[in-house]
Design an enzyme around this catalytic site. Structure first.
Site, PDB file in Angstrom:
ATOM      1  N   GLU A 105      18.909  25.418 -31.083  1.00  0.00           N
ATOM      2  CA  GLU A 105      19.756  26.298 -30.268  1.00  0.00           C
ATOM      3  C   GLU A 105      19.969  25.567 -28.965  1.00  0.00           C
ATOM      4  OE1 GLU A 105      21.037  28.140 -27.443  1.00  0.00           O
ATOM      5  OE2 GLU A 105      19.224  29.376 -27.388  1.00  0.00           O
ATOM      6  N   CYS A 146      21.809  30.567 -22.019  1.00  0.00           N
ATOM      7  CA  CYS A 146      22.670  29.816 -22.944  1.00  0.00           C
ATOM      8  C   CYS A 146      23.883  30.646 -23.326  1.00  0.00           C
ATOM      9  CB  CYS A 146      21.884  29.441 -24.201  1.00  0.00           C
ATOM     10  SG  CYS A 146      20.506  28.323 -23.892  1.00  0.00           S
TER      11      CYS A 146
END
Length: 460
Positions: free
Chosen positions: A228, A262
């Protein structure tokens, strides 16, 4: 490598830790490898009981754990407490649902009978970032402990007290020695560990550079990896959006965790019909945010995680302006001690400008005006990243149609991209691959073993 707690509100060093020696790391890997022999034979109920104990301890110790987050990386204290609650919820979620998710799948072959059984694969290495020191670990560790795997965790070097505290939680919950192990080592050494035959898989949340390094090592040694990485999430505002609520969510989407998510909303794309109204209200709210000590409950925007992060973000803004972007709000380091950046809005962004392509990890929003819905979709997809996206419209079916056309791992309608235990999390393109959370998150590091029973006279 420096493993230190540096309070980003003051830039003062609070505590330092020694990096582990090769001998110490070897002993910890060996212990985890041996402990797997027993842990893989435990029942789902035993594993669930442990996760519930850790979750309970997190909630009991929430105030102290949250203060450590704030001291180490600058998260607003209320948000740090929310992170502890979310992490405990994830532990409980997998404890409650893990056995169901991992149940045998019965097949219906033409001859005989068959099942798919989910089996643990062994010792896993997690490499985790600083921006959510507990949540990032919980979403990796909880499902894999429920599977029956072992966890080696290399945390970010700027949150060492959080890293140590997580291991202590497992110890206090009477976890078997070797089940969850904190490693005080550098990222370079973590990449090198991937070659160890006792480590069967790797999960990393972090930068593209770190992800590429881990993925290269994992590929070389034929090991499963989940990544990720960065995001440059869009926040699309259509002409029929509820403007007041949309602006409120825009502020949350960009400024939560001091802009260091993020999945933070980073690119704000408004259609012409409502662009002026949106940006005026958005700018007004950002300009009034109270910047200050993250321990102060009145503070709305705290520091970035480190002085290095603040310097990097300020440089990205400067490069973008030098390349043709314009500053609508802010644009500079805040006039105070610590790793602070002013709330900032950039406009006039075009291909070739740094902010058009790069992830801006902090309180800097990029604003775009487009002609219509299709132009918004095209701009949303003009990115190397593909983590999340948001679409704001009162026509839900329209929102769903647009969501189908956006090339990201997640699309939220009328809400900034966010996370919860029962929703899968992950991206596409340079944002990585694999999924965490929900049922999908527990399926990444398992051996899906086929067990087939045939009659002696069944055809070959």
């Amino acid at each position: 490598m420096s493993i230190q707690t540096i309070n980003p509100n003051t830039n003062k060093v609070l505590k330092s830790f020694e990096e582990m020696t090769e001998k110490e790391v070897e002993a910890k890997i060996a212990k985890a490898h041996v402990a797997f022999t027993d842990w893989k034979e435990t029942s789902y109920q035993q594993r669930a009981d442990l996760l519930h104990k850790v979750a309970t301890l997190m909630r009991v110790k929430k105030s102290a754990l949250a203060k450590t987050i704030t001291l180490e990386m600058g998260k607003l204290l209320a948000q740090a407490e929310g992170e502890i609650d979310l992490s405990a919820d994830i532990l409980d979620y997998y404890a409650d649902h893990g056995e169901e998710f991992l149940a045998d799948k019965v097949l219906d072959p033409e001859y005989g009978e068959a099942i798919i059984r989910n089996s643990p694969i062994g010792v896993l290495l997690g490499v985790m970032p600083w921006n959510f020191p507990y949540y990032q670990v919980a979403r990796f560790a909880a499902p894999n402990i429920m599977v029956g795997n072992m966890i080696l965790l290399k945390h970010a070097s700027i949150v060492p007290q959080c890293a140590a505290a997580i291991e202590e939680l497992f110890e206090e919950a009477s976890a078997p020695e070797g089940l969850y192990t904190n490693l005080f080592i550098s990222g370079k050494r973590a990449s090198a560990l991937v070659s160890d035959k006792r480590i069967k898989g790797v999960s990393l949340t972090g930068s593209e550079e770190a992800g590429a390094s881990i993925a290269m090592e994992a590929g070389k040694h034929l090991k499963k990896v989940v990544l990720e990485l960065g995001g440059n999430d869009v926040f699309i505002i259509l002409e029929d959006a509820d403007m007041e609520k949309t602006v409120e969510w825009a502020v949350v989407g960009r400024m939560n965790n001091n802009g260091q998510c993020c999945v933070a909303s980073k690119r704000f794309i408004a259609v012409e019909a409502i662009a002026d109204e949106f940006i005026q209200k958005f700018k007004d709210k950002l300009s009034k945010m109270k910047v200050g000590d993250p321990m102060d409950p009145e503070t709305e925007l705290g520091p970035l995680s480190s002085e290095e992060a603040a310097v990097h973000l300020a440089d990205q803004v400067k490069r973008s302006v030098d390349e043709g972007a314009k500053i609508l709000l802010g644009g500079k380091r805040a006039d105070r001690k610590g790793a602070f950046m002013e709330p900032t809005i950039l406009t006039d962004l075009k291909p070739g400008i740094a902010a058009y392509h790069e992830e801006l990890f902090g309180p800097v929003a990029s604003f775009y005006v487009v002609k219509d819905e299709q132009a918004a979709i095209d701009l949303a997809n003009d990115s190397d990243f593909g983590l999340g996206a948001s679409v704001f419209t009162q026509d839900i079916e329209r929102g769903k149609r647009i969501a189908d056309q956006i090339d990201t791992g997640m699309v939220f309608i009328n809400h900034p991209t966010w996370t919860q235990a029962d929703l899968p999390f992950g991206g596409t393109k340079r944002s990585g691959f694999g999924r965490e959370l929900s049922e999908l998150g527990i399926q990444e590091f398992v051996n899906k073993k086929l067990i087939r029973v045939s009659g002696l006279n069944d055809p070959f």
